[in-house]
Write an enzyme that holds these catalytic residues in place. Structure first.
Site, short mmCIF file in Angstrom:
data_model
loop_
_atom_site.label_atom_id
_atom_site.label_comp_id
_atom_site.label_asym_id
_atom_site.label_seq_id
_atom_site.Cartn_x
_atom_site.Cartn_y
_atom_site.Cartn_z
N HIS A 123 0.87 -1.18 0.00
CA HIS A 123 0.00 0.00 0.00
C HIS A 123 0.92 1.23 0.00
O HIS A 123 2.02 1.18 0.55
CB HIS A 123 -0.84 -0.05 1.28
CG HIS A 123 -1.91 0.99 1.38
ND1 HIS A 123 -1.67 2.29 1.76
CD2 HIS A 123 -3.24 0.91 1.17
CE1 HIS A 123 -2.80 2.96 1.78
NE2 HIS A 123 -3.78 2.15 1.43
N ASP A 200 3.11 -5.28 7.88
CA ASP A 200 1.88 -4.50 7.77
C ASP A 200 0.72 -5.50 7.82
O ASP A 200 0.45 -6.22 6.86
CB ASP A 200 1.88 -3.71 6.46
CG ASP A 200 0.60 -2.90 6.27
OD1 ASP A 200 -0.31 -3.01 7.11
OD2 ASP A 200 0.50 -2.16 5.27
N GLN A 203 -4.40 -5.86 6.55
CA GLN A 203 -5.40 -6.70 5.89
C GLN A 203 -5.36 -8.15 6.38
O GLN A 203 -5.96 -9.02 5.76
CB GLN A 203 -5.20 -6.66 4.37
CG GLN A 203 -5.38 -5.29 3.73
CD GLN A 203 -6.81 -4.77 3.77
OE1 GLN A 203 -7.76 -5.50 4.07
NE2 GLN A 203 -6.98 -3.49 3.48
N LYS A 226 -10.31 -1.17 10.26
CA LYS A 226 -10.49 -2.30 9.35
C LYS A 226 -10.80 -3.59 10.13
O LYS A 226 -10.95 -4.65 9.56
CB LYS A 226 -9.23 -2.50 8.50
CG LYS A 226 -8.96 -1.35 7.53
CD LYS A 226 -7.76 -1.65 6.67
CE LYS A 226 -7.17 -0.43 6.00
NZ LYS A 226 -7.94 0.08 4.86
N CYS A 364 -4.65 2.52 -3.77
CA CYS A 364 -3.42 3.01 -3.13
C CYS A 364 -2.28 2.01 -3.32
O CYS A 364 -1.49 1.77 -2.40
CB CYS A 364 -3.62 3.30 -1.65
SG CYS A 364 -4.80 4.60 -1.35
#
Ligand code: PLP
Length: 406
Positions: A123, A200, A203, A226, A364
């Site tokens: 991202h 990261d 997600q 999220k 993104c």
């Protein structure tokens, strides 16, 4: 235990929304998930019953707010299985957490000629902070390539790791392709060369769960919004020793031990990295969201969402002209696609009129779009409140759109 979908859906008032007189079908949870009533209630309760600034007051409300805020931190600690709660730093989101790492780790450890490794599928928020750091420090950003399926090229990754590499910062799950990266291999290979790894988990934390001790990652970030929590919340986890060595990034109240014009000393973890009044109600709301996820069980969520992903992938493939972008070996909750040469924005706009929310564009992640030589995709992303019936509605709507354009 499996997911009782009626019970789950009842908890999300926004799912009752009518869009152009049609029931909302929401497939944009990778951008942000909806919030269960208990999270909304929790935030309401904070402002009604314990609103006060934290950590500084001697009075009752301040103590109550501090207890609730720190309890939320403990919930995050338990959820990601961090050893200590002070390894959990609250931020305003994954972007803020990555900027914290890039600035703080960068200021402490990165020098001219050093290398930072990211991947093509990051991202923008895990690219640009590192580019800014590289410009400032005259360091070099190295990029792990991905293949046409959307899998990391692991041999190329190995060859990028050298004495010059000071950190690897890689996403666990791609927000644009749905690829689940072999994160354990990424970490282990870096550690063989004593290189720290930042994951990261924006997600992955809500779909497949995280155990930071088992993964042995050095730093990990995610956004609260999220994972069914409020916007403006996020987490940066780090190994204690590493966080202690990292210089603070933002200065202000709470992050100091003593301030004078001759010398200022800094507070201990996690406060060293939480300058100023934090998002108190947000963090407490995030704690409630984590309770929601924990009570459902991450494994149950993963199993349910995997079933939906398989179902959706198979159904979508039956549409004439369908091209799924990202066909990695292991995927989670995201399907990016194109139909013939119809512009994704046109399809997205027509779907919206039918009450169906998907995302269109580059998500993104422009380097991915460059790789596939496309302007963008349509992205349907799945959360625990989605159903097979909604997937059927999406597929029927897309079939209609494809016929209209044909
Ligand atoms: N990393 C990934 C993989 C993401 O998908 C996102 C948001 O979509 C981010 C980072 C940035 O998250 P936020 O905008 O909540 O800070």
């Amino acid at each position: 235990m499996s997911i009782n979908i009626e019970e789950v859906r009842k908890q999300f008032p926004i799912l009752e929304t009518q869009v152009y007189n049609k029931p909302l079908v929401y497939f944009d949870s990778a951008a942000t998930t909806h919030k269960p009533q208990r999270v909304i209630d929790k935030i309401d309760e904070v402002y009604k019953t314990l609103n006060s600034n934290i950590h500084r007051g001697v009075h009752y409300l301040s103590n109550q707010a501090t207890l609730a805020y720190e309890e939320a931190r403990n919930k995050v600690q338990g959820f990601i299985n961090a050893e200590h709660s002070h390894q959990v730093i609250f931020t305003s989101g994954a972007t803020a957490a990555i900027n914290l790492v890039a600035n703080s780790f960068g200021e402490t450890f990165i020098n001219e000629g050093d290398e930072i490794v990211v991947s093509t599928m990051e991202h923008h928020s895990n690219i640009v902070p590192w580019q800014l750091l590289c410009q400032r420090k005259k360091a070099v950003l190295k990029v792990i390539p991905i293949n046409q399926d959307g899998d990391l090229e692991m041999e190329a990754y190995k060859s990028l790791l050298s004495d010059k590499t000071k950190i690897v910062a890689v996403t666990h799950v791609s927000n644009a392709l749905g690829t689940v990266n072999p994160i354990q291999d990424v970490i282990d290979l870096a550690h063989e060369k004593n290189i720290p790894v930042m994951v990261d988990a924006s997600q992955s934390v809500q779909h497949i769960g995280i155990d930071v001790q088992k993964m042995d990652c050095d730093l990990l970030v995610f956004s609260g919004h999220k994972i069914y929590g409020p916007t403006g919340t996020g987490v940066c986890y780090g190994k204690e020793d590493l966080l202690n060595q990292m210089v603070p990034w933002q200065g202000g109240g709470e992050m100091i031990h003593k301030v004078s014009f001759t010398e200022t000393t800094y507070n201990e973890l996690p406060f060293k990295f939480e300058a100023g009044t934090p998002n108190i109600a947000g963090a407490i709301g995030l704690g409630e969201a984590i309770d929601f996820v924990s009570e459902l069980g991450v494994d149950n969520i993963a199993a349910y969402e995997d079933e939906l992903l398989q179902y959706a992938t198979n159904k979508l493939m039956s549409i004439e002209g369908m091209r799924i972008i990202g066909t990695a070996k292991k995927k989670s909750s995201v399907i990016s696609f194109l139909i013939n040469d119809i512009h994704p924005f046109d399809i997205g706009t027509l779907l919206d009129r039918m009450g169906i929310a998907v995302r269109t564009g580059h998500h993104c992640a422009q380097p991915i779009m460059d790789l596939y030589e496309i302007p963008g995709t349509l992205r349907a992303s799945i959360a625990v409140y989605n159903t097979k019936e909604e997937i059927d509605q999406l597929v029927a709507a897309l079939t209609k759109v494809a016929v209209m354009f044909a």
